[in-house]
Design a protein around this motif. Structure first.
Motif, PDB file in Angstrom:
ATOM      1  N   HIS A   1      41.169  45.171  43.036  1.00 14.22           N
ATOM      2  CA  HIS A   1      40.314  45.455  44.404  1.00 14.22           C
ATOM      3  C   HIS A   1      40.475  45.706  45.356  1.00 14.22           C
ATOM      4  O   HIS A   1      41.681  45.401  45.876  1.00 14.22           O
TER       5      HIS A   1
ATOM      6  N   LYS B   1      34.202  38.986  44.530  1.00  9.04           N
ATOM      7  CA  LYS B   1      35.487  38.646  44.508  1.00  9.04           C
ATOM      8  C   LYS B   1      35.766  38.314  45.793  1.00  9.04           C
ATOM      9  O   LYS B   1      37.146  38.501  46.425  1.00  9.04           O
TER      10      LYS B   1
ATOM     11  N   GLU C   1      40.099  37.645  47.078  1.00  7.39           N
ATOM     12  CA  GLU C   1      40.774  37.930  46.257  1.00  7.39           C
ATOM     13  C   GLU C   1      41.602  39.106  46.312  1.00  7.39           C
ATOM     14  O   GLU C   1      42.879  39.517  46.517  1.00  7.39           O
TER      15      GLU C   1
ATOM     16  N   HIS D   1      45.228  39.086  39.784  1.00 10.83           N
ATOM     17  CA  HIS D   1      44.048  38.906  40.015  1.00 10.83           C
ATOM     18  C   HIS D   1      43.762  37.290  40.316  1.00 10.83           C
ATOM     19  O   HIS D   1      45.239  36.295  39.905  1.00 10.83           O
ATOM     20  N   ASN D   2      42.676  36.611  40.672  1.00  4.57           N
ATOM     21  CA  ASN D   2      42.689  35.121  41.058  1.00  4.57           C
ATOM     22  C   ASN D   2      40.973  35.512  39.826  1.00  4.57           C
ATOM     23  O   ASN D   2      40.412  36.516  39.844  1.00  4.57           O
TER      24      ASN D   2
HETATM   25 ZN   LIG Z   1      39.861  40.029  40.146  1.00  8.16          ZN
END
Ligand SMILES: [Zn+2]
Length: 197
Positions: free
Chosen positions: A9, A16, A29, A88-89
């Motif tokens: 991202h 996000k 993110e 990622h989160n």
């Molecule tokens: Zn993500």
């Protein structure tokens, strides 16, 4: 072994991000994963690991381009000597889900073995009570997912969902010094083990 870091991202990706919490804090993110990626890379380099960021921009780079970049490097160093780690989160959109999980592409490959390394480190490093979300249907803890970054990369690849940014407890921990240190440590120790250091 060459390690490729994919930070998902960009600053222009809609959504996000966590809600803005009552204390005014908020997790983005793109920003969070870049901070983690930088710390992971710095520590790995100090340990002599060859590590490279796939996305150096702050904007959202399409998955096709990220896979293209990863494959160009992987082919150059040999696909068997390469691991892509996508940071990622997670988000559930209900705020109720919590925990840590790791994904690989469908079926069995070297990636599953690497994912288990991450799982073991995460389980050992997180404080008690942190939820570990496993999918044991194929007898290992990772989720098998048809994600482009896992499917269209020629080298081994894992995607890590580091807790839920829209869960207030998870997010508070992610944003804390202790939480950031734990997330960094999970990635660094897993990669060192995989690279045989
Ligand atoms: Zn993500």
């Amino acid at each position: 072994m060459k390690i490729l870091i994919d930070n998902g991202h960009g600053e222009d990706t809609p959504g996000k991000r966590s809600p803005k919490w009552p204390d005014g804090t908020q997790l983005f993110e793109w920003k969070y994963t870049r901070e983690i990626a930088l710390r992971v890379e710095t520590e790995l380099r100090e340990q002599g690991i060859d590590v490279e960021r796939i996305v150096k921009e702050n904007t959202d780079i399409p998955l096709s381009e990220r896979c293209k970049r990863a494959n160009a490097i992987a082919v150059n160093v040999g696909v068997k000597n390469c691991l892509l780690v996508s940071i990622h989160n997670n988000a559930s959109n209900t705020g109720r889900a919590s925990g840590w999980e790791i994904h690989t592409y469908l079926g069995k490959s070297k990636s599953d073995e690497y994912a288990t390394n991450f799982w073991d480190e995460a389980k050992a490093i997180f404080p008690m009570g942190t939820k570990m979300r496993g999918d044991w249907t194929d007898k290992d803890p990772d989720f098998d997912s048809n994600f482009a970054i896992l499917r269209d990369t020629k080298c081994a690849a894992v995607l890590i969902e580091n807790l839920f940014m829209d869960n207030q407890d998870d997010c508070r921990y992610l944003l804390s010094d202790e939480g950031k240190a734990a997330i960094v440590k999970i990635h660094v120790l897993s990669i060192l083990k995989i690279a045989g250091k």
